[in-house]
Design a protein around this motif. Structure first.
Motif, mmCIF file in Angstrom:
data_model
loop_
_atom_site.group_PDB
_atom_site.id
_atom_site.type_symbol
_atom_site.label_atom_id
_atom_site.label_comp_id
_atom_site.label_asym_id
_atom_site.label_seq_id
_atom_site.Cartn_x
_atom_site.Cartn_y
_atom_site.Cartn_z
ATOM 1 N N ILE A 65 0.843 -1.189 0.000
ATOM 2 C CA ILE A 65 0.000 0.000 0.000
ATOM 3 C C ILE A 65 0.879 1.240 0.000
ATOM 4 O O ILE A 65 2.001 1.221 0.483
ATOM 5 C CB ILE A 65 -0.944 0.041 1.229
ATOM 6 C CG1 ILE A 65 -0.144 -0.090 2.523
ATOM 7 C CG2 ILE A 65 -2.010 -1.011 1.128
ATOM 8 C CD1 ILE A 65 -0.949 0.131 3.769
ATOM 9 N N LYS A 66 0.358 2.296 -0.563
ATOM 10 C CA LYS A 66 1.049 3.572 -0.535
ATOM 11 C C LYS A 66 0.605 4.294 0.727
ATOM 12 O O LYS A 66 -0.590 4.463 0.962
ATOM 13 C CB LYS A 66 0.698 4.401 -1.764
ATOM 14 C CG LYS A 66 1.446 5.692 -1.859
ATOM 15 C CD LYS A 66 1.114 6.417 -3.146
ATOM 16 C CE LYS A 66 1.880 7.710 -3.232
ATOM 17 N NZ LYS A 66 1.572 8.444 -4.454
ATOM 18 N N PRO A 67 1.547 4.706 1.580
ATOM 19 C CA PRO A 67 1.172 5.397 2.811
ATOM 20 C C PRO A 67 0.416 6.703 2.523
ATOM 21 O O PRO A 67 0.684 7.377 1.537
ATOM 22 C CB PRO A 67 2.501 5.702 3.483
ATOM 23 C CG PRO A 67 3.465 4.769 2.849
ATOM 24 C CD PRO A 67 2.966 4.532 1.463
ATOM 25 N N ALA A 68 -0.515 7.007 3.394
ATOM 26 C CA ALA A 68 -1.257 8.264 3.262
ATOM 27 C C ALA A 68 -0.317 9.425 3.537
ATOM 28 O O ALA A 68 0.578 9.338 4.364
ATOM 29 C CB ALA A 68 -2.410 8.290 4.240
ATOM 30 N N VAL A 69 -0.530 10.516 2.846
ATOM 31 C CA VAL A 69 0.266 11.717 3.054
ATOM 32 C C VAL A 69 -0.391 12.540 4.149
ATOM 33 O O VAL A 69 -1.574 12.864 4.060
ATOM 34 C CB VAL A 69 0.374 12.539 1.751
ATOM 35 C CG1 VAL A 69 1.160 13.809 1.986
ATOM 36 C CG2 VAL A 69 0.994 11.702 0.650
ATOM 37 N N ALA A 70 0.371 12.847 5.169
ATOM 38 C CA ALA A 70 -0.152 13.637 6.276
ATOM 39 C C ALA A 70 -0.235 15.111 5.859
ATOM 40 O O ALA A 70 0.651 15.616 5.177
ATOM 41 C CB ALA A 70 0.730 13.489 7.502
#
Length: 73
Positions: A65-70
């Motif tokens: 998965i691609k990590p969510a951008v904070a």
């Protein structure tokens, strides 16, 4: 940019999963002085992402998965 996070790594015990570096288990670069952070698959099993509310958008048959951008404020 954060690295993609594997859902079911082949040998999760070989890495520390505590940050984006995915260092070797015996050489973490975080410098926090503790032992390595285990992958959720090592703790909860191969289907770890199906339990709880991880807030992940996982496409069927995905391997990572691609990590969510904070949001930075």
């Amino acid at each position: 940019m954060a690295k993609r996070f594997p859902l079911q790594p082949g040998h999760p015990e070989r890495n520390c999963w505590g940050c984006d570096h995915y260092c070797g288990a015996d050489a973490p670069r975080c410098g926090n002085g503790s032992s390595r952070t285990q992958h959720p698959a090592a703790l909860l099993g191969e289907d770890w992402y199906t339990f709880g509310d991880w807030g992940l958008d996982i496409v069927e048959d995905a391997t990572s998965i691609k990590p969510a951008v904070a949001n930075s404020r």
